[in-house]
Design a protein around this motif. Sequence first.
Motif, short mmCIF file in Angstrom:
data_model
loop_
_atom_site.label_atom_id
_atom_site.label_comp_id
_atom_site.label_asym_id
_atom_site.label_seq_id
_atom_site.Cartn_x
_atom_site.Cartn_y
_atom_site.Cartn_z
N LEU A 146 0.85 -1.19 0.00
CA LEU A 146 0.00 0.00 0.00
C LEU A 146 0.88 1.24 0.00
N ALA A 147 0.56 2.18 -0.88
CA ALA A 147 1.33 3.42 -0.98
C ALA A 147 0.42 4.61 -0.75
N THR A 148 0.96 5.67 -0.23
CA THR A 148 0.17 6.90 -0.09
C THR A 148 -0.05 7.52 -1.47
N PRO A 149 -1.22 8.09 -1.71
CA PRO A 149 -1.47 8.74 -3.00
C PRO A 149 -0.55 9.94 -3.25
N HIS A 150 0.11 10.42 -2.21
CA HIS A 150 1.00 11.57 -2.37
C HIS A 150 2.39 11.16 -2.85
N SER A 151 2.61 9.87 -3.05
CA SER A 151 3.91 9.41 -3.54
C SER A 151 4.15 9.90 -4.96
N THR A 152 5.42 10.01 -5.31
CA THR A 152 5.77 10.38 -6.68
C THR A 152 5.61 9.17 -7.60
N LEU A 153 5.57 9.42 -8.90
CA LEU A 153 5.46 8.33 -9.86
C LEU A 153 6.65 7.38 -9.74
N GLU A 154 7.82 7.95 -9.47
CA GLU A 154 9.01 7.12 -9.35
C GLU A 154 8.91 6.19 -8.13
N GLU A 155 8.40 6.71 -7.03
CA GLU A 155 8.24 5.89 -5.83
C GLU A 155 7.21 4.79 -6.04
N LEU A 156 6.11 5.13 -6.70
CA LEU A 156 5.07 4.14 -6.97
C LEU A 156 5.59 3.05 -7.92
N TYR A 157 6.38 3.45 -8.89
CA TYR A 157 6.95 2.47 -9.82
C TYR A 157 7.87 1.50 -9.09
N LEU A 158 8.72 2.03 -8.22
CA LEU A 158 9.64 1.16 -7.49
C LEU A 158 8.90 0.23 -6.53
N LEU A 159 7.81 0.72 -5.93
CA LEU A 159 7.04 -0.12 -5.02
C LEU A 159 6.41 -1.30 -5.76
N GLN A 160 5.78 -1.02 -6.90
CA GLN A 160 5.16 -2.12 -7.64
C GLN A 160 6.21 -3.08 -8.19
N LYS A 161 7.38 -2.56 -8.53
CA LYS A 161 8.45 -3.43 -9.02
C LYS A 161 8.93 -4.36 -7.90
N LEU A 162 9.01 -3.83 -6.69
CA LEU A 162 9.40 -4.64 -5.54
C LEU A 162 8.36 -5.71 -5.26
N ALA A 163 7.07 -5.31 -5.25
CA ALA A 163 6.00 -6.26 -4.95
C ALA A 163 5.94 -7.37 -6.00
N ARG A 164 6.04 -6.99 -7.25
CA ARG A 164 5.96 -8.00 -8.32
C ARG A 164 7.22 -8.85 -8.37
N GLY A 165 8.32 -8.29 -7.90
CA GLY A 165 9.53 -9.09 -7.79
C GLY A 165 9.39 -10.20 -6.76
N LEU A 166 8.53 -9.96 -5.78
CA LEU A 166 8.24 -10.97 -4.75
C LEU A 166 7.14 -11.92 -5.20
N GLY A 167 6.54 -11.63 -6.38
CA GLY A 167 5.49 -12.50 -6.91
C GLY A 167 4.09 -12.07 -6.58
N SER A 168 3.90 -10.85 -6.09
CA SER A 168 2.57 -10.37 -5.72
C SER A 168 2.13 -9.25 -6.64
N ASP A 169 0.84 -9.30 -7.01
CA ASP A 169 0.24 -8.22 -7.80
C ASP A 169 -0.66 -7.34 -6.96
N ASN A 170 -0.61 -7.51 -5.64
CA ASN A 170 -1.48 -6.74 -4.74
C ASN A 170 -0.83 -5.40 -4.40
N VAL A 171 -1.00 -4.45 -5.30
CA VAL A 171 -0.42 -3.11 -5.13
C VAL A 171 -1.55 -2.09 -5.29
N ASP A 172 -1.66 -1.18 -4.34
CA ASP A 172 -2.74 -0.20 -4.42
C ASP A 172 -2.37 1.05 -3.63
N PHE A 173 -3.10 2.13 -3.90
CA PHE A 173 -2.89 3.39 -3.19
C PHE A 173 -4.18 3.92 -2.58
N ARG A 174 -5.29 3.21 -2.77
CA ARG A 174 -6.60 3.69 -2.30
C ARG A 174 -6.79 3.28 -0.84
#
Length: 353
Positions: A187-215
């Motif tokens: 889960l990411a705050t909606p105030h994150s930058t695009l770069e931060e959100l990209y890195l977070l989803q890359k980390l999560a998917r690197g672990l094998g999870s598609d559960n990424v959201d900001f809501r």
Amino acid sequence: MLHKDLGPLVSSAEMSRCINCTRCVRFCQEIAGQMEMGQAFRGEHAEIMSFVGKSVDTELSGNLIDLCPVGALTSKPFRYSARNWELSRRRSVSPHDGLGSNLAVHVKNNRVMRVLPVENEDINECWLSDKDRFSYEGLNSAERLTRPMIKQDGKWQEVEWQAALDYVANALSQVANCAGAGEIGALATPHSTLEELYLLQKLARGLGSDNVDFRLRQSDFSADGKRAGAPWLGMPVAEISSRDRLLIVGSFLRKDHPLLAQRIRQAVKKGARANIVHSADDDLLMKVENKAIVAPDAMAHTLAQILKALMELLATRLGHPETMAKSLVMAAEKKTGVDAAVQDVVVGSTAAA
């Protein structure tokens, strides 16, 4: 002239500079929508002040600082903290709402010292809301965590970054191995930058999870997969001022989008009609033509009735009231993904009418 307390954001400590131009008075009345400043006394005793015993509470109060031509009104948080020539400037965009106000971040020694508006007539004009202007203080708060902490024996302990990263990596690996990667969520705050959100989803998917959201505050996700693209106004922000009919749905507009509220306020002054569907009766500081204050669970039904009325009006103008209304409903569902239950309400109401 005496020092008046205008609140925590705007300082009037330099009111001896005031030339009684009344810019601040006119801004509060004409732009902010509420007269919180005024001129008292006469002749050489005339003074600019807020109403007796009250502060300036408009969500656009910081613009008084920019408007004052002689520096009589200054920023309380920034006051005496830096010289103008000591600051480096970085262009940025507001993260606090969907408007995308243009702003300039002023930095000294890697510390944000103040934020000022950048003029953009298509978005924020020359204004900036207080939350965009003063929220940088949170970056410098003494209560903000600046070092990683791990909870041990029920107490939070400061640790080195490497120890914290190893702890998180081991914990996530353990969850993935024991329960499966699908049990990991990011889960990411909606105030994150695009770069931060990209890195977070890359980390999560690197672990094998598609559960990424900001809501973080949303509980109903039934509309997922039914939207075509991202929701938006459907027109440039600047065109709001030229509309003659406006429908505001479920928004505390002055708090959520202060500068959008200001544009709508100007449109209403020119003759536009503002209408509200909301679960609370919020004061927008403008004339409202019609209000529908309903319970949250009745919001969809109310909007369906509005849609019904619009389709009936359009169908009548086209000369085919019954058949045209039903075809318009089907077209609306195909275009917007209107829920079937809402469609039934609209069609049923149209048929009954």
